[in-house]
Each structure stands twice: as structure tokens, then as C-alpha cells.
Design a protein around this motif. Structure first.
Motif, short mmCIF file in Angstrom:
data_model
loop_
_atom_site.label_atom_id
_atom_site.label_comp_id
_atom_site.label_asym_id
_atom_site.label_seq_id
_atom_site.Cartn_x
_atom_site.Cartn_y
_atom_site.Cartn_z
N LEU A 41 0.83 -1.21 0.00
CA LEU A 41 0.00 0.00 0.00
C LEU A 41 0.86 1.26 0.00
CD1 LEU A 41 -2.85 -1.05 2.44
CD2 LEU A 41 -2.91 -0.95 -0.06
N ARG A 42 1.96 1.22 0.74
CA ARG A 42 2.88 2.36 0.73
C ARG A 42 3.52 2.53 -0.64
NH1 ARG A 42 5.75 0.77 6.33
NH2 ARG A 42 4.20 1.65 7.74
N LEU A 43 3.87 1.40 -1.26
CA LEU A 43 4.46 1.44 -2.59
C LEU A 43 3.49 2.03 -3.61
CD1 LEU A 43 6.74 0.79 -4.57
CD2 LEU A 43 5.82 -1.54 -4.72
N ALA A 45 1.12 4.17 -3.05
CA ALA A 45 1.06 5.62 -2.82
C ALA A 45 2.28 6.32 -3.40
CB ALA A 45 0.93 5.90 -1.32
N LYS A 46 3.46 5.74 -3.22
CA LYS A 46 4.68 6.34 -3.74
C LYS A 46 4.72 6.31 -5.27
CE LYS A 46 7.53 5.72 0.32
NZ LYS A 46 7.94 7.10 0.51
N LEU A 47 4.22 5.23 -5.87
CA LEU A 47 4.16 5.15 -7.33
C LEU A 47 3.22 6.21 -7.89
CD1 LEU A 47 3.98 1.26 -7.78
CD2 LEU A 47 5.91 2.74 -8.41
N GLU A 48 2.06 6.37 -7.24
CA GLU A 48 1.12 7.39 -7.68
C GLU A 48 1.74 8.77 -7.63
OE1 GLU A 48 -3.28 5.61 -6.70
OE2 GLU A 48 -2.17 6.49 -5.02
N GLU A 49 2.46 9.04 -6.56
CA GLU A 49 3.09 10.36 -6.38
C GLU A 49 4.23 10.55 -7.38
OE1 GLU A 49 5.82 12.44 -2.99
OE2 GLU A 49 4.13 11.23 -2.32
N GLU A 50 5.08 9.57 -7.49
CA GLU A 50 6.28 9.68 -8.33
C GLU A 50 5.95 9.78 -9.82
OE1 GLU A 50 10.18 10.14 -9.20
OE2 GLU A 50 9.51 9.85 -7.14
N ILE A 55 -3.81 4.54 -9.20
CA ILE A 55 -3.93 3.09 -9.20
C ILE A 55 -5.19 2.75 -8.42
CG2 ILE A 55 -2.87 0.91 -8.50
CD1 ILE A 55 -0.13 2.36 -8.75
N ARG A 56 -6.15 2.18 -9.13
CA ARG A 56 -7.41 1.80 -8.49
C ARG A 56 -7.22 0.54 -7.65
NH1 ARG A 56 -10.67 0.89 -13.41
NH2 ARG A 56 -8.71 1.21 -14.47
N ASP A 57 -8.06 0.38 -6.64
CA ASP A 57 -7.98 -0.81 -5.78
C ASP A 57 -8.03 -2.10 -6.59
OD1 ASP A 57 -7.90 0.90 -3.63
OD2 ASP A 57 -9.98 0.57 -3.02
N THR A 58 -8.85 -2.12 -7.62
CA THR A 58 -8.99 -3.33 -8.44
C THR A 58 -7.74 -3.65 -9.24
OG1 THR A 58 -10.00 -2.03 -10.23
CG2 THR A 58 -11.50 -3.09 -8.65
N PHE A 74 3.53 -2.37 -15.49
CA PHE A 74 2.21 -1.88 -15.04
C PHE A 74 2.17 -0.35 -15.06
CE2 PHE A 74 -0.41 -0.58 -11.31
CZ PHE A 74 -1.64 -0.78 -11.90
N VAL A 75 3.20 0.28 -14.50
CA VAL A 75 3.26 1.75 -14.49
C VAL A 75 3.22 2.29 -15.91
CG1 VAL A 75 4.78 3.71 -13.97
CG2 VAL A 75 4.35 1.96 -12.24
N ALA A 76 3.87 1.62 -16.83
CA ALA A 76 3.88 2.07 -18.23
C ALA A 76 2.47 2.06 -18.81
CB ALA A 76 4.80 1.19 -19.06
N THR A 77 1.65 1.08 -18.44
CA THR A 77 0.27 1.04 -18.94
C THR A 77 -0.55 2.17 -18.35
OG1 THR A 77 -0.64 -0.46 -17.24
CG2 THR A 77 0.33 -1.48 -19.21
N LYS A 78 -0.25 2.53 -17.09
CA LYS A 78 -0.98 3.63 -16.44
C LYS A 78 -0.57 4.98 -17.02
CE LYS A 78 -3.45 3.22 -13.67
NZ LYS A 78 -4.91 3.12 -13.85
#
Length: 81
Positions: A41-43, A45-50, A55-58, A74-78
Motif C-alpha cells: 500500500l505504501r508502494l 502511494a509512492k508510485l502514484e506520487e512519483e 492506481i485503483r484498488d482493483t 504496469f506503471v507504463a500502462t498507467k
């Protein structure tokens, strides 16, 4: 951001959360308990910020966070959506 730069950032985030665990891009993060449910969960949050993504819960699935390379993919798709 290039794929190599993204991977470097992700490695750093994972190491910070796992107290400096030794890992490579194919180390199974969940399987080896390098990240657990709380650090995941911390990761997220950090990915979203960085990377300025949401990132949705699903979308929090073991396959997306299995390795640093899987996280990068995964980040590349987002970032592209």
C-alpha cells in the motif's frame, strides 16, 4: 521518462520500503516477502506520487507487483492511459 529510469526509480522505492533488500529485476517481491500487504500500500502511494498516476484498488494484483520489472510494465500502462 525512459524505461531504464522508471525501473531505477521503482527499484529505489522498493528498497526503501524493504529496508534495503537485495533484489534484481526478476526477484519475486511478494513470494520472498520483500513487500507485504502494508508495504504494498505504501508502494502504491509512492508510485502514484512519483509517476503522477492513479492506481485503483482493483488494479492492486499480485501479478502487477510480482517483480520490479512487472511494476515497471504496469506503471507504463498507467502512464499511457
Amino acid at each position: 521518462m525512459s524505461e531504464d529510469t522508471t525501473l531505477t526509480v521503482i527499484r529505489s522505492l522498493v528498497r526503501d520500503l524493504s529496508q534495503g533488500a537485495e533484489l534484481d529485476d526478476e526477484t519475486p517481491l511478494i513470494e520472498r516477502r520483500i513487500i507485504d500487504s502494508l508495504s504494498l500500500l505504501r508502494l502504491v502511494a509512492k508510485l502514484e506520487e512519483e509517476f503522477h498516476i492513479t492506481i485503483r484498488d482493483t488494479e492492486i494484483r499480485p501479478s502487477h507487483f510480482a517483480t520490479t520489472r512487472a511494476i515497471r510494465d504496469f506503471v507504463a500502462t498507467k502512464a499511457g492511459s
